[in-house]
Design an enzyme around this catalytic site. Structure first.
Site, PDB file in Angstrom:
ATOM      1  N   ASN A  97       0.798  -1.232   0.000  1.00 46.08           N
ATOM      2  CA  ASN A  97       0.000   0.000   0.000  1.00 46.08           C
ATOM      3  C   ASN A  97       0.830   1.281   0.000  1.00 46.08           C
ATOM      4  O   ASN A  97       0.350   2.332  -0.415  1.00 46.08           O
ATOM      5  CB  ASN A  97      -1.031  -0.005   1.130  1.00 46.08           C
TER       6      ASN A  97
ATOM      7  N   LYS B  47      12.391  -7.777   0.924  1.00 40.62           N
ATOM      8  CA  LYS B  47      11.313  -8.453   0.214  1.00 40.62           C
ATOM      9  C   LYS B  47      10.103  -7.532   0.139  1.00 40.62           C
ATOM     10  O   LYS B  47       9.396  -7.349   1.126  1.00 40.62           O
ATOM     11  CB  LYS B  47      10.900  -9.739   0.940  1.00 40.62           C
TER      12      LYS B  47
ATOM     13  N   SER C 115       0.236  -7.243   7.926  1.00 38.44           N
ATOM     14  CA  SER C 115      -0.939  -7.634   8.703  1.00 38.44           C
ATOM     15  C   SER C 115      -0.538  -8.103  10.096  1.00 38.44           C
ATOM     16  O   SER C 115       0.582  -8.557  10.329  1.00 38.44           O
ATOM     17  CB  SER C 115      -1.696  -8.748   7.988  1.00 38.44           C
ATOM     18  N   ASN C 116      -1.496  -8.026  10.996  1.00 37.70           N
ATOM     19  CA  ASN C 116      -1.249  -8.467  12.368  1.00 37.70           C
ATOM     20  C   ASN C 116      -0.966  -9.956  12.449  1.00 37.70           C
ATOM     21  O   ASN C 116      -0.136 -10.398  13.230  1.00 37.70           O
ATOM     22  CB  ASN C 116      -2.474  -8.179  13.248  1.00 37.70           C
TER      23      ASN C 116
ATOM     24  N   GLY D 191       2.510 -10.531  11.242  1.00 43.89           N
ATOM     25  CA  GLY D 191       3.414  -9.885  12.186  1.00 43.89           C
ATOM     26  C   GLY D 191       3.584 -10.703  13.453  1.00 43.89           C
ATOM     27  O   GLY D 191       4.680 -10.858  14.009  1.00 43.89           O
TER      28      GLY D 191
ATOM     29  N   GLU E 203       5.044  -2.874  12.255  1.00 46.50           N
ATOM     30  CA  GLU E 203       3.972  -1.881  12.106  1.00 46.50           C
ATOM     31  C   GLU E 203       2.809  -2.591  11.431  1.00 46.50           C
ATOM     32  O   GLU E 203       2.944  -3.052  10.314  1.00 46.50           O
ATOM     33  CB  GLU E 203       4.428  -0.672  11.272  1.00 46.50           C
TER      34      GLU E 203
ATOM     35  N   CYS F 286      -2.795   2.104   6.496  1.00 50.35           N
ATOM     36  CA  CYS F 286      -2.871   1.649   7.883  1.00 50.35           C
ATOM     37  C   CYS F 286      -3.394   2.752   8.785  1.00 50.35           C
ATOM     38  O   CYS F 286      -3.978   2.497   9.829  1.00 50.35           O
ATOM     39  CB  CYS F 286      -1.515   1.137   8.385  1.00 50.35           C
TER      40      CYS F 286
END
Lengths: 496, 496, 496, 496
Positions: free
Chosen positions: A153, A176, A230-231, A234, A251, A285
């Protein structure tokens, strides 16, 4: 942009551009056209990249930081020269409208110059020792090889937040990027090369998270993982890094709210909401996905928002009139649709939007109508979970205190905003809103590169991108003590 | 210390002292006597402590930081008044000799005053916005509830490093100290209470790592775990915290080397080695367990070390003549013995020591003879793994460069030291030794509280105890932007 | 306070208390009674003090700063223990009411602990060199002997602002306090002595500005003059120091305004004005002497101020009910009277006060009625010149912009204040009010010790008391470069 | 460089290039040729420049600092593009050899980028208030109009040190460069104009110190004077600025010593001395003019120096083989000659040089032979006074301690250097050498732009050029307090 059509991108490892055996198509989300092929690399590519980085880093760390910074100054200059071209490419692969794409490239430019400025700073501290004839100081030293995993994004901005501080501090990088938006990664790496970055300092490995990302997270010679995404992912990265005692900076998601108090400038608030909720089609985000509005001004705010939404042209972001571009892919569309259903089932009232746009040329791309729910409760799933689309939930409240509580009752803590004229509410809000970023009389987006960016609670793990705080995860503190007394002196003991 | 005999310690939860159903004996490692009973708490105690902390933290965060700091100033004053008494207790439960125990209490005193000084600092930044009529700043905000897990080897110093910054920054704490050394935890908590810390801000829960520690690590309302202890446990904690997106700060093992160059002041070097290797019987994370010596001075250094070791009296640390106290427990003794065997098998040459001391009264406690291996290779297990006892491995090298390489070839990165007269070697060493702490012409121990303490590589995960850097894991950065232009302004876009 | 009656104070030079040949009486401004005798020292006393300071400073600079700081911690503790006694003495010599006297002593306490905290900070910077194998850093070093000249209106607070940072940074001090208020100087010096400050580090020389002050300013072995007092004297000091290339820090007059906008909380504004205008009988450099009021709320503000002034009890500050104490001396009274006449002649309208109070016991002291002029123009002398008494000029304005302009149109730039609810005005005000201190929704007084204190334009010369900025004038920056390359390397030339 | 021949330079006031009525010739010190005409401006030019600056500054201060910084980034880029051309011009007007001229231009380039980096920094502090519901912070604000007076020996570097931080901080500038070297001022101003600096922000007024400089110093609308030049003039400026309560920053003379200890690398020391003593023909404020040598190595050091001096080609700096260029003018030559006589009279032994060079083409310029005195005593005038030419005095000493004392026994305190291998001496030296800059194993010149530059004692008045410390004199600290409690709260009083 003819020449880019179906260009086959290559990895950049140890200063060489190397194509991979397998590739995947890169699709313009506005048109459905294939615009490039992105390598799907293997663990072997990661291995090579890490070995190159490990070797290069030792030399790079010995290059004086002011000279390392010169590479970033040149990078910033090159980015500026190519800003328009890069912005158009960015719109093509990501979908965001041109104005925003330019803003994102500008962010990378700003970050290049800002982090270059650290070449002559990277301040540690001198401080008195408690013992005579003893000297004490702290210095920042590089950590080693940094693994950077970036999302689609903000394909160039987030990359700049992570790679530029890593580089200026004397680390090498294995990067990456998201496979959806490889062109920005390709272009930025080209520019770093042109700017004179020695081979091996930046290594670009395209591919999937499950192969390339995973190999990076597990590689013993990568000392830091800096991840935005994404959570769920992460969380797994952090668990694995924890197991390996690897440093990790995360983040992740947000569920960011704009609070509109009854004394707010409603026209300004509406502008701020529209911009931060529907810009980038809500795929930021920090996007505003909740509006917490004082009940006294709810009706008027709704009316103003509806009027403004009506004027939001949705379409291909290369068209300058377009204000809202496509969703990144069909999976994104499906996810949003599911949440519309959930919202309706939960009893939220759909004021506008709620459907995919498929008229005319739009059907070739992935478009979703700007959507506004109202009468949402703070505990509903649409007010708790990240949708990542142009969907806003209006939550009416009765007081400032309730507004703060609703803002804080989500698992994320990235950004929040309050519209009010009242200085007392402003200062209470900046104290009580529990997010990493707080805006006053502006929407939830629009961070500047020289302030710390990141969130509390489920959004991150305490680290920050951008700002000088970005240096923290890419450097280690070294405390240095020099005893020149010529005798054994013991701290805490031999002090009078 | 009659009155302390078999005192039954209590948890301190929400401002109340509460005994637990189960207890374990606390044994003086110098005498084998039981000196107290420590509660073995359950998950329910943790639950209560966390709930108390969660509630108290909200109020505590609103107390102005300069007033929070007053509690720490009083704490420092009380610690100072009771320094001698505390030092004796510390020697009784931990074994370290009185002089060192006094030094450790002094460290907590120093930290109290130092962190109290943050009450009127806790600096964030004001910085210009890139847009007109917009204001930007960053502030440090507390994180919430901090879980602190501390080891037995510095029962009050490490506790002060973690709890004082956590408290001054506006957090509440749940603290699990090591069960071997609960008395310092009890005393420090008493003093915090007497200093006026509001109930619930500090909660003390004694018990095992597998029950209490585990419950803390898993508890969703603890936002940060600050841990000092073994790598194995740290690794598990970090993995679990990662899974939960919990912040975690780790300080773990070391395999710290003193480098002695051929131009070194050998008498000074020998003093530095003796002090940092055999002080606290080697049970310090920063203890010197390797001596990397230039071959030219190896023989002389060995001779000087042997001469000095001969004069090291081993015994009960309450006896002022004693220089080396006991090992914390029999498990410690067994582990050291195993490593002696390993060393011998690997071909290292045992110069002195290598056995448990069991003559006379010593057999009641856990004593091990100061031990020196020589002709060790850097890759041997005794030169790679943490033994946590009075065991030193001499590794001969041929050059400065080799010395650096040997120092850096271990998985840990806590502390290192070099003895040399040569300014060039000093500055190369501070640049190239890859540890978090570097000493010049001093042993590997003796950090001062106002510099960052912690290690690179397998020693930690990038965070630091002590110094102002200690604040980083206990605070979140909040970026605050106030737009007072009255119109929508977009960063990066509406510039110029 | 019997025992203090006509106590004869002594100089403190090189650790010895020495009476002077000549003395002057110290008069309680509330009662006209002599309460002490203050030495009127000669140039010879200054000479001795400087020689002592010069000698002591060399040793003091070598005491590790954390140990220097211990003296300040003890000083803070002693001040706290004696707070009430000191406050009463302060009221007796200065006249300010007890509540304010306690606040002033508290300020010295806070400063002692704050500056003690610098013992383990005094941060300089480590930063990368632009050349390989070269190290660079900056450290703060003491300057030498500091001459401190302090006024009577904050006899202990201002002394603490100047002497504590000077001392912790490793300087020695020669201090000339105002002859009106010598007891605080005597007491503070006693406490520093008791706290263990080595002899010669603080030297107290009572006497006149024309003799003692002048000798200090001219003495070649005093490297810094830190002065708080009148602009006229400050100007002369700065000229002379300039001629000698002596560092000089000046804090001088103010003509501080409270701005009251039409949206202000008028009750709060009135409280803020009363406190900052009539507290200490207006004898504060930050006292509010102008109220710039939006014409819409002028009448109401006047009414509220008059109502509150009516309740201000004037009298001996030792009486707890008294809110406004005496003027320091008859010269002060005469000056105020002259300005009342000037104001009336200029056409300002006297709403209340304007006369000396001489009823009953008041005639023994120096009392002036709280005075309020209205319909003042910003250019009138009473709105431009410092009166140093309980005299306020209301200046009506039509807009925010005009308010800012009126605030800024004086030659001073110390403090200003705005009362408004509007966040936009708040942020414009903090940007546009051209004073060194800006308050929002509080009066013009009440600085906290950990922020920089001082003014722009005619108020000072760029230096600041209090805050860490206070260290700047008492330290020199030293840049240190260590080249360990073994070859000639030239910055800017041998780069790349 | 044909086109520059006798070019008539112009003032730059309010964005316009304006020739002056009177001019003076600019002479190439290497050839005696007139290369330009420099305006000799009047007080009226200063008046216009100040008025322009005053007006422009108000607008400039409102331009966001990151955008102000963009002007400096462009300035840096333009300087880099024109580096070679500028260096050649610099050699022509100043005489320094091309290599050094390039280094000096590089310094301005580096400073442009460095100070541009402050656009997104200019950090102030947020810090907790001691009262509830109160916010506190400090911000840096511009001072107003800055008067800059620069010398001929670093015509572009020193200008960049002063003007770039002044500009980025939001001030406007009136600049009087030395009349000897106006071309660099002209060129730099051109570049600032081309870089987009708004009119009036930089105003260039050529002319004499007695007319233009004096008018600047006396002008009430110039708030700061930043001066580099002679002590005599600095002293007068400081006195006058003091009288006016104007801020003033002074960088003046030096009498800088290289200390060579008996363990030094003598070849390296000799290189360092040659470079820092005879580079720029000794016309640097940091030039080495004293060598304090341990008696044990005195003979060998002398021999090495003599050998190296023999190879120093003196001549026109445009010739790449030339290592030592001309003296700025005949007055300079005369002054040096006088000091040679003085030295001889005082009993110093002249080892080499001591005469003007007038053979062949050299007689057209102003050349002086590299000169070395030995057996000098530290108290001789040639060891105490600034000669500003290629004259070095060797002072033998018996010990490290004596070396320090001799170094410190001059009235200046700019730069010092020590050559030793011994880490203990290095750290004692950096503590005890009382200069603002200390070099280890490098000569007395070669400061890097990101560290504070300036001296103690008679060299300055406590301010620093370059480094972030340079911002201090060009900004004022503003403390801002926002009370959002809605009630009167008094610091120090209403605490607890």
């Amino acid at each position: 942009m003819k020449q880019m059509d179906t260009k086959t991108l290559a990895n950049y490892i140890n200063g060489e551009w190397m194509e991979a055996e397998h590739t995947a198509p890169v699709i313009n989300p506005a048109t459905g056209e294939e615009i490039a092929k992105v390598p799907l690399s293997s663990e072997q590519h990661v291995e090579k990249a890490v070995q190159a980085a490990k070797k290069a880093q030792k030399e790079w760390a010995l290059v004086p930081a002011p000279q390392r910074a010169e590479v970033l100054y040149r990078t910033g200059t090159l980015l500026r020269e190519q800003k328009e071209r890069l912005a158009r490419l960015l719109t093509m692969e990501n979908g965001k409208v041109l104005e925003e794409a330019r803003g994102e490239v500008q962010e990378a430019i700003d970050m290049a110059f800002y982090m270059a400025g650290e070449g002559r700073r990277l301040f540690g501290q001198t401080t008195p020792s408690e013992l005579k004839d003893k000297f004490a100081m702290s210095v920042r030293v590089p950590v080693g090889v940094i693994g950077i995993i970036t999302p689609w994004n903000f394909p160039i901005a987030i990359a700049s937040w992570k790679s530029f501080p890593a580089i200026v501090a004397g680390n090498a990088v294995v990067w990456k990027p998201a496979t959806e938006t490889p062109m920005m990664a390709y272009e930025l790496t080209k520019i770093l090369e042109e700017a004179g970055l020695p081979k091996g300092v930046m290594n670009l490995v395209f591919g999937s998270g499950s192969t390339v990302g995973d190999a990076m997270v597990h590689h013993p010679n990568i000392q830091v993982i800096s991840f935005t995404g994404s959570n769920e992912i992460g969380r797994n990265i952090a668990a694995e890094c924890g197991r390996q005692l690897k440093k990790v900076s995360l983040e992740m998601g947000g569920k960011n709210a704009v609070i509109v108090m009854d004394d707010a400038d409603l026209e300004l608030a509406a502008d701020g909401i529209i911009w931060s909720a529907y810009g980038t089609s809500g795929q930021r985000c920090t996007a505003c996905s909740r509006v917490i509005v004082h009940e006294k001004v709810k009706a008027e705010l709704e009316a103003r928002l509806l009027a403004k939404i009506k004027h939001l042209t949705v379409g291909n972001g290369l068209n300058e009139e377009v204000k809202v571009g496509p969703i990144i892919n069909k999976r994104g569309i499906e996810k949003i649709k599911r949440y519309i259903e959930i919202g309706v089932e939960e009893g939220a009232r759909l004021l506008t939007g709620g459907y995919e746009l498929i008229e005319g040329d739009l059907k070739k791309g992935n478009y979703f109508a700007p959507t506004l729910f109202t009468d949402v409760k703070g505990t509903m799933r649409i007010a708790q979970e990240e949708i990542f689309g142009p969907v806003v939930s209006l939550i009416p409240v009765k007081s400032f205190q309730e507004a703060i509580e609703v803002n804080n009752c989500v698992e994320f803590g990235l950004s929040s905003s309050i519209f009010t004229q009242d200085v007392k509410k402003v200062f209470r809000a900046q104290r009580d809103l529990d997010t990493g970023i707080v805006y006053v009389n502006a929407g939830t987006t629009g961070a500047e590169i020289h302030l710390p960016f990141g969130g509390t609670k489920g959004t991150g793990n305490g680290h920050r991108d951008s700002g000088i705080q970005a240096l923290d995860v890419f450097t280690e503190w070294r405390a240095v003590y020099v005893d020149y007394s010529g005798k054994l002196q013991r701290a805490q003991i031999d002090v009078e």
